[in-house]
Enzyme design. Sequence first.
Site, PDB file in Angstrom:
ATOM      1  N   ASP A   1      -1.524  45.815  24.760  1.00  0.00           N
ATOM      2  CA  ASP A   1      -2.801  46.524  24.936  1.00  0.00           C
ATOM      3  C   ASP A   1      -3.707  45.775  25.907  1.00  0.00           C
ATOM      4  O   ASP A   1      -3.647  44.547  26.000  1.00  0.00           O
ATOM      5  CB  ASP A   1      -3.493  46.663  23.563  1.00  0.00           C
ATOM      6  CG  ASP A   1      -4.595  47.699  23.586  1.00  0.00           C
ATOM      7  OD1 ASP A   1      -4.686  48.476  24.563  1.00  0.00           O
ATOM      8  OD2 ASP A   1      -5.391  47.728  22.632  1.00  0.00           O
TER       9      ASP A   1
ATOM     10  N   ASN B   1      -0.713  58.968  23.910  1.00  0.00           N
ATOM     11  CA  ASN B   1      -0.930  58.623  25.330  1.00  0.00           C
ATOM     12  C   ASN B   1      -0.701  59.791  26.292  1.00  0.00           C
ATOM     13  O   ASN B   1      -1.176  59.764  27.423  1.00  0.00           O
ATOM     14  CB  ASN B   1      -0.035  57.444  25.765  1.00  0.00           C
ATOM     15  CG  ASN B   1      -0.476  56.111  25.225  1.00  0.00           C
ATOM     16  OD1 ASN B   1       0.318  55.192  25.077  1.00  0.00           O
ATOM     17  ND2 ASN B   1      -1.762  55.970  24.923  1.00  0.00           N
TER      18      ASN B   1
END
Length: 251
Positions: free
Chosen positions: A21, A69
Amino acid sequence: MELKEQIDKEKIPVHVAVIMDGNGRWARRQGKPRVEGHRHGVRAVREVTEAAAELGVRYLTLFAFSTENWQRPREEVNALMGLLVNTLNSEVETLMKNGIALHAIGDLESLPPEVHANLMKTVRETASNQRMTLILALSYSARCEITRAARLLAQDVKAGKIQPDEIDEKRFASYLQTRDIPDPDILIRTSGEYRISNFLLWQIAYTELYFTQKLWPDIRKEDLYEAILDYQHRERRFGRISEQVNPDNHR
Ligand code: FPP
């Protein structure tokens, strides 16, 4: 002493899982488009994969793309998919040389056909490699995985292959995409976020969690060493008490 030398070779985690991340924030801090963060993230993927294989980690799972996503701007999704295909093509030789088998979990059918074909080709080509399995979680969501397992199990019950009272944890886990993979020993998340974000929810029941502030593109081998050292200093009790799991420490 260097970090790597401090690691106890007898206590290497069998399975390391990573939530990569912070690519977007890394790019913003450099005044660059988000996609640049993902591009630099590939170097971190390479470093962590290499370091894990060198240490003797048997399974490395990387959360590369979540089901959620897909909702990102189209150009970012396209760039990520392109990056994936390019990386698979450019790294297959390294995977072969290092004895790494590629495996993928997630809703793989939802990937663009070119990405899916490339992925499957690399999975096939590396299938007999034995040193480490690199598992890419792509279009992955743990809740989807668990729901799918429940659906498959229900079909088998309906077909009379299993009786409801034969369903236990082991049987249920055999319907998950990770059925042949041991649960992660450690889950690392970068970028200072303290969330699991729908990753391996079933599998992390007893996993040690490790968080670092560093953004994914800045991650290097030393960061994996640090995480593993931290893990090695923890006592895993699996619900028992210290005296039961480590009698030597209490004599
Ligand atoms: C999270 O950062 C990262 C991703 C969604 C993608 C990870 C992909 C790579 C590292 C590149 C390619 C991967 C492989 C396996 C070849 P973010 O975009 O959520 O960052 P932010 O939270 O700062 O916005």
